[in-house]
Design a protein around this motif. Structure first.
Motif, short mmCIF file in Angstrom:
data_model
loop_
_atom_site.label_atom_id
_atom_site.label_comp_id
_atom_site.label_asym_id
_atom_site.label_seq_id
_atom_site.Cartn_x
_atom_site.Cartn_y
_atom_site.Cartn_z
N ARG A 1 0.83 -1.22 0.00
CA ARG A 1 0.00 0.00 0.00
C ARG A 1 0.86 1.26 0.00
N SER A 2 1.94 1.23 -0.75
CA SER A 2 2.84 2.36 -0.77
C SER A 2 2.39 3.38 -1.82
N ILE A 3 2.40 4.66 -1.44
CA ILE A 3 2.03 5.74 -2.37
C ILE A 3 3.31 6.29 -2.99
N ASP A 4 3.27 6.59 -4.28
CA ASP A 4 4.49 7.08 -4.93
C ASP A 4 4.79 8.52 -4.51
N GLY A 5 5.90 9.05 -5.00
CA GLY A 5 6.34 10.37 -4.56
C GLY A 5 5.82 11.52 -5.40
N VAL A 6 4.98 11.25 -6.40
CA VAL A 6 4.49 12.34 -7.26
C VAL A 6 2.97 12.48 -7.26
N SER A 7 2.25 11.55 -6.65
CA SER A 7 0.78 11.65 -6.62
C SER A 7 0.37 12.99 -6.00
N PRO A 8 -0.47 13.76 -6.71
CA PRO A 8 -0.83 15.07 -6.16
C PRO A 8 -1.75 15.00 -4.94
N ASN A 9 -2.47 13.90 -4.78
CA ASN A 9 -3.42 13.81 -3.67
C ASN A 9 -3.28 12.43 -3.02
N ALA A 10 -2.59 12.40 -1.88
CA ALA A 10 -2.26 11.12 -1.24
C ALA A 10 -3.52 10.38 -0.79
N LYS A 11 -4.54 11.14 -0.36
CA LYS A 11 -5.75 10.50 0.14
C LYS A 11 -6.46 9.74 -0.99
N LEU A 12 -6.52 10.42 -2.13
CA LEU A 12 -7.14 9.81 -3.31
C LEU A 12 -6.34 8.58 -3.75
N ALA A 13 -5.02 8.70 -3.73
CA ALA A 13 -4.15 7.59 -4.12
C ALA A 13 -4.38 6.40 -3.19
#
Ligand SMILES: [Zn+2]
Length: 276
Positions: free
Chosen positions: A225-237
């Motif tokens: 469940r790792s989020i990348d470093g460029v997603s503009p909206n972490a919650k959405l990701a």
């Protein structure tokens, strides 16, 4: 259904782009990171479907080996990404090498419009492109350039069909769009890496292929469940990751990110991803 993994060259990004670090400073942390990932494949996919050939993403173009291809003023292109693409690796020549004709490509489904997915668009002037409304809008104009798209590289004829998600609930997804009459190829919104990102689901008998684009850089990172470093909206990701987890739990699913060195192997061997 025959599916081909096409590697259109290699890309390297900052380690913290692949796996984001921090909350508020996540995107800045990515840019300031000094460590690069190893060279990662840039995959796109060709599906020989009875209703016509479907291409999923178009990979990168060899023109990126000319530094002037990228805007020098943009910090991401200046400091954040490296490409290695030979002309014969481009999707057009690769499809011809498979003995297929580019004119027989009926649909090109774009997960998103970043250059390493959109660089090969120009090979398909006669195909129907499917792009999400949000993604297309975000990519255009000077604001699109600021966001890291290269709309100036889209061919002048590029006029994609906007996917209207008219399908009701589909698995864990609230909506979707059916591409084929057979209802075995669908598009679902997977916002995160970009706000207009979408993924492609192909059902082939007992197995479901999930062409993930950049919802994560590997299946392991999705499992974590790792989020990348460029997603503009972490919650959405993070919501999208939850949905993909729920979808994968619903039946054997081969999860295929564009830059995962193991994706081709998993696709060929039909190895489902296991999430807990
Ligand atoms: Zn991307």
């Amino acid at each position: 259904m025959k599916i081909h993994a096409i590697e259109t060259g290699l890309v390297s990004v900052k380690s913290r782009q692949r796996k984001g670090v921090g909350a508020i400073g996540r995107r800045l942390n990515t840019l300031l990171d000094r460590t690069w990932t190893e060279w990662l494949p840039i995959y796109c996919w060709v599906v020989e479907h009875p209703e016509g050939i479907i291409v999923i993403d178009t990979g990168e173009t060899a023109r990126t080996s000319d530094p002037s291809h990228f805007p020098k003023w943009h910090p991401y292109f200046r400091f954040g990404v490296r490409m290695r693409v030979e002309p014969e690796q481009e999707v057009g020549s690769r499809i011809k090498k498979l003995g297929l004709s580019l004119n027989d490509v009926r649909w090109v489904i774009m997960t998103h419009l970043h250059t390493d997915h959109a660089g090969g668009i120009y090979h398909f002037p006669t195909s129907e492109f499917l792009v999400s409304r949000r993604e297309y809008a975000l990519s255009l104009g000077w604001k699109g350039k600021l966001r890291g798209y290269l709309p100036n590289c889209f061919p002048t004829w590029f006029d994609p069909k906007i996917v209207s998600y008219t399908l009701g609930e589909y698995g864990a997804f609230r909506t979707g769009y059916t591409v084929t009459k057979a209802e075995d190829v669908l598009v679902v919104p997977t916002p995160g890496h970009t706000l207009g990102h979408q993924s492609v689901i192909v059902r082939d008998g007992e197995i479901t292929y999930f062409f993930a684009g950049d919802t994560s850089y590997s299946d392991q990172l999705m499992i974590e469940r790792s989020i990348d470093g460029v997603s503009p909206n972490a919650k959405l990701a993070s919501e999208t990751i939850d949905r993909i987890h729920a979808f994968i739990s619903g039946g054997p699913t081969v999860y295929l990110p564009s830059h995962d060195p193991q994706s081709k192997e998993r696709m060929v061997q039909r190895i489902p991803t296991i999430v807990s």
